[in-house]
Design a protein around this motif. Structure first.
Motif, PDB file in Angstrom:
ATOM      1  N   GLU A  59       1.669  30.179 -11.593  1.00 46.38           N
ATOM      2  CA  GLU A  59       2.133  30.245 -10.206  1.00 46.38           C
ATOM      3  C   GLU A  59       2.432  31.691  -9.804  1.00 46.38           C
ATOM      4  N   ALA A  62      -0.999  33.811  -9.490  1.00 46.31           N
ATOM      5  CA  ALA A  62      -2.037  33.309  -8.584  1.00 46.31           C
ATOM      6  C   ALA A  62      -2.343  34.318  -7.479  1.00 46.31           C
ATOM      7  N   GLY A  63      -3.626  34.660  -7.353  1.00 44.84           N
ATOM      8  CA  GLY A  63      -4.068  35.571  -6.312  1.00 44.84           C
ATOM      9  C   GLY A  63      -3.806  37.039  -6.584  1.00 44.84           C
ATOM     10  N   ARG A  64      -3.332  37.364  -7.775  1.00 48.84           N
ATOM     11  CA  ARG A  64      -3.023  38.753  -8.121  1.00 48.84           C
ATOM     12  C   ARG A  64      -3.991  39.256  -9.177  1.00 48.84           C
ATOM     13  N   ALA A  65      -4.110  40.569  -9.258  1.00 47.88           N
ATOM     14  CA  ALA A  65      -4.961  41.178 -10.286  1.00 47.88           C
ATOM     15  C   ALA A  65      -4.346  42.508 -10.699  1.00 47.88           C
ATOM     16  N   ASP A  68      -0.374  44.190 -10.435  1.00 50.41           N
ATOM     17  CA  ASP A  68       0.394  43.145  -9.757  1.00 50.41           C
ATOM     18  C   ASP A  68       0.445  41.868 -10.591  1.00 50.41           C
ATOM     19  N   ALA A  69      -0.680  41.505 -11.197  1.00 53.59           N
ATOM     20  CA  ALA A  69      -0.723  40.306 -12.040  1.00 53.59           C
ATOM     21  C   ALA A  69       0.121  40.514 -13.301  1.00 53.59           C
TER      22      ALA A  69
END
Length: 182
Positions: A59, A62-65, A68-69
Protein backbone atom coordinates in the motif's frame (compact mmCIF):
# COMPACT_ATOMS: atom_id res chain seq x y z
CA UNK A 1 -5.60 -13.95 14.77
CA UNK A 2 -5.37 -14.60 18.50
CA UNK A 3 -1.77 -15.79 18.33
CA UNK A 4 -0.73 -12.53 16.65
CA UNK A 5 -2.31 -10.43 19.39
CA UNK A 6 -0.73 -12.66 22.02
CA UNK A 7 2.70 -12.31 20.39
CA UNK A 8 2.45 -8.51 20.49
CA UNK A 9 1.39 -8.60 24.14
CA UNK A 10 3.85 -11.11 25.58
CA UNK A 11 6.51 -11.54 22.90
CA UNK A 12 6.81 -14.08 20.12
CA UNK A 13 9.10 -16.34 22.15
CA UNK A 14 6.35 -16.75 24.77
CA UNK A 15 3.65 -17.82 22.30
CA UNK A 16 2.76 -21.45 22.93
CA UNK A 17 -0.21 -23.71 22.46
CA UNK A 18 -0.82 -23.56 26.23
CA UNK A 19 -0.63 -19.75 26.34
CA UNK A 20 -3.04 -19.48 23.42
CA UNK A 21 -5.43 -21.99 25.02
CA UNK A 22 -5.40 -19.95 28.24
CA UNK A 23 -6.14 -16.80 26.23
CA UNK A 24 -9.23 -18.44 24.71
CA UNK A 25 -10.22 -20.16 27.97
CA UNK A 26 -10.01 -23.65 26.51
CA UNK A 27 -7.94 -26.74 27.22
CA UNK A 28 -4.72 -27.25 25.26
CA UNK A 29 -6.18 -30.35 23.63
CA UNK A 30 -8.91 -28.22 22.03
CA UNK A 31 -6.32 -26.36 19.97
CA UNK A 32 -4.66 -29.52 18.69
CA UNK A 33 -7.60 -29.99 16.34
CA UNK A 34 -6.45 -26.72 14.70
CA UNK A 35 -2.65 -26.98 14.94
CA UNK A 36 -0.32 -29.95 15.33
CA UNK A 37 1.95 -28.21 17.79
CA UNK A 38 4.14 -25.25 18.60
CA UNK A 39 6.13 -25.30 15.35
CA UNK A 40 2.98 -25.18 13.22
CA UNK A 41 1.46 -22.46 15.42
CA UNK A 42 4.56 -20.28 15.09
CA UNK A 43 4.85 -20.95 11.36
CA UNK A 44 1.23 -19.95 10.82
CA UNK A 45 1.84 -16.83 12.89
CA UNK A 46 4.92 -16.02 10.81
CA UNK A 47 3.00 -16.43 7.55
CA UNK A 48 0.11 -14.33 8.87
CA UNK A 49 2.42 -11.55 10.05
CA UNK A 50 4.42 -11.66 6.83
CA UNK A 51 1.18 -11.17 4.90
CA UNK A 52 0.21 -8.21 7.05
CA UNK A 53 3.64 -6.66 6.67
CA UNK A 54 3.73 -6.95 2.87
CA UNK A 55 0.16 -5.63 2.60
CA UNK A 56 1.24 -2.48 4.44
CA UNK A 57 4.40 -2.16 2.36
CA UNK A 58 2.49 -2.70 -0.90
CA UNK A 59 0.00 0.00 0.00
CA UNK A 60 2.83 2.40 0.87
CA UNK A 61 4.83 1.84 -2.34
CA UNK A 62 1.89 1.74 -4.77
CA UNK A 63 2.53 4.14 -7.65
CA UNK A 64 6.03 5.05 -6.44
CA UNK A 65 9.46 4.31 -7.87
CA UNK A 66 13.10 4.89 -7.01
CA UNK A 67 13.82 6.82 -3.84
CA UNK A 68 10.12 7.55 -3.19
CA UNK A 69 9.37 3.81 -3.22
CA UNK A 70 12.38 3.04 -1.01
CA UNK A 71 11.35 5.68 1.55
CA UNK A 72 7.77 4.38 1.57
CA UNK A 73 8.91 0.75 1.79
CA UNK A 74 11.31 1.51 4.64
CA UNK A 75 8.75 3.57 6.52
CA UNK A 76 6.06 0.92 6.29
CA UNK A 77 8.52 -1.78 7.37
CA UNK A 78 9.66 0.21 10.39
CA UNK A 79 6.14 1.25 11.40
CA UNK A 80 4.96 -2.37 11.35
CA UNK A 81 7.98 -3.62 13.30
CA UNK A 82 7.50 -1.01 16.02
CA UNK A 83 3.69 -1.28 16.18
CA UNK A 84 3.64 -5.11 16.23
CA UNK A 85 6.83 -6.32 17.94
CA UNK A 86 5.69 -9.91 18.48
CA UNK A 87 4.32 -10.32 14.98
CA UNK A 88 7.44 -8.72 13.55
CA UNK A 89 9.63 -11.16 15.50
CA UNK A 90 7.59 -13.98 13.95
CA UNK A 91 8.51 -12.76 10.46
CA UNK A 92 12.16 -13.41 11.22
CA UNK A 93 11.93 -17.16 11.79
CA UNK A 94 13.14 -19.63 9.23
CA UNK A 95 10.26 -21.25 7.37
CA UNK A 96 10.35 -24.54 5.46
CA UNK A 97 11.06 -23.84 1.77
CA UNK A 98 8.03 -25.88 0.66
CA UNK A 99 5.74 -23.64 2.72
CA UNK A 100 7.39 -20.54 1.26
CA UNK A 101 6.67 -21.77 -2.26
CA UNK A 102 3.01 -22.27 -1.33
CA UNK A 103 2.63 -18.88 0.36
CA UNK A 104 1.04 -16.16 -1.77
CA UNK A 105 2.11 -13.55 0.78
CA UNK A 106 5.75 -14.55 0.63
CA UNK A 107 5.71 -14.65 -3.17
CA UNK A 108 4.15 -11.17 -3.09
CA UNK A 109 6.91 -10.01 -0.75
CA UNK A 110 9.53 -11.07 -3.28
CA UNK A 111 7.62 -9.48 -6.17
CA UNK A 112 7.20 -6.13 -4.44
CA UNK A 113 10.73 -6.02 -3.05
CA UNK A 114 12.40 -7.08 -6.28
CA UNK A 115 10.12 -4.77 -8.27
CA UNK A 116 11.19 -1.79 -6.17
CA UNK A 117 14.86 -2.72 -6.60
CA UNK A 118 14.57 -3.21 -10.36
CA UNK A 119 13.84 0.53 -10.59
CA UNK A 120 17.50 0.90 -9.59
CA UNK A 121 18.49 -1.22 -12.59
CA UNK A 122 19.50 -4.20 -10.48
CA UNK A 123 19.44 -7.77 -11.78
CA UNK A 124 20.56 -11.06 -10.21
CA UNK A 125 22.79 -11.70 -8.36
CA UNK A 126 22.80 -8.02 -7.36
CA UNK A 127 19.10 -8.15 -6.49
CA UNK A 128 19.70 -10.81 -3.86
CA UNK A 129 22.61 -8.84 -2.41
CA UNK A 130 20.53 -5.66 -2.28
CA UNK A 131 17.61 -7.44 -0.60
CA UNK A 132 20.00 -8.75 2.05
CA UNK A 133 21.40 -5.26 2.62
CA UNK A 134 17.96 -3.72 3.01
CA UNK A 135 16.62 -6.47 5.24
CA UNK A 136 19.64 -6.46 7.54
CA UNK A 137 19.65 -2.65 7.77
CA UNK A 138 15.92 -2.34 8.43
CA UNK A 139 15.88 -5.25 10.85
CA UNK A 140 18.92 -4.12 12.79
CA UNK A 141 17.64 -0.58 13.08
CA UNK A 142 14.18 -1.68 14.21
CA UNK A 143 15.55 -4.09 16.80
CA UNK A 144 17.93 -1.47 18.21
CA UNK A 145 15.19 1.16 18.27
CA UNK A 146 12.62 -1.11 19.92
CA UNK A 147 15.06 -2.13 22.66
CA UNK A 148 16.23 1.42 23.41
CA UNK A 149 19.59 0.79 21.80
CA UNK A 150 20.01 4.35 20.53
CA UNK A 151 21.15 6.50 23.44
CA UNK A 152 22.53 9.59 21.68
CA UNK A 153 20.66 12.88 21.81
CA UNK A 154 20.14 12.91 18.03
CA UNK A 155 16.62 12.16 16.85
CA UNK A 156 16.13 8.50 15.98
CA UNK A 157 13.92 9.62 13.07
CA UNK A 158 16.67 11.89 11.72
CA UNK A 159 19.13 9.00 11.83
CA UNK A 160 16.57 6.74 10.12
CA UNK A 161 16.11 9.30 7.36
CA UNK A 162 19.89 9.48 6.84
CA UNK A 163 20.13 5.69 6.76
CA UNK A 164 17.45 5.47 4.07
CA UNK A 165 19.19 8.26 2.11
CA UNK A 166 22.44 6.29 2.35
CA UNK A 167 20.69 3.13 1.14
CA UNK A 168 19.31 5.07 -1.83
CA UNK A 169 22.81 6.23 -2.71
CA UNK A 170 24.16 2.71 -2.33
CA UNK A 171 21.44 1.32 -4.60
CA UNK A 172 21.93 4.09 -7.15
CA UNK A 173 25.67 3.45 -7.29
CA UNK A 174 25.52 -0.31 -6.80
CA UNK A 175 28.72 -2.13 -7.80
CA UNK A 176 27.29 -4.31 -10.55
CA UNK A 177 28.23 -7.96 -10.84
CA UNK A 178 30.06 -8.29 -14.15
CA UNK A 179 30.60 -12.00 -14.58
CA UNK A 180 27.77 -13.55 -12.55
CA UNK A 181 30.22 -14.99 -10.01
CA UNK A 182 31.85 -13.79 -6.81
Amino acid sequence: MGAAELADEVGFEKVSVSALARRFGVKDASLYSHVRGLEELRTRLALHAGGELIDEIAEAVAGRAGKDALVAFAGAYRAYALRHPGRYAATQIRIDQALIADSAALRRTAEITYGMLRAYGLREPDLTDAVRLLRSTFHGYCVLESTGGFGADRSVQASWDKAVDALHLALTHWPRETNGHD
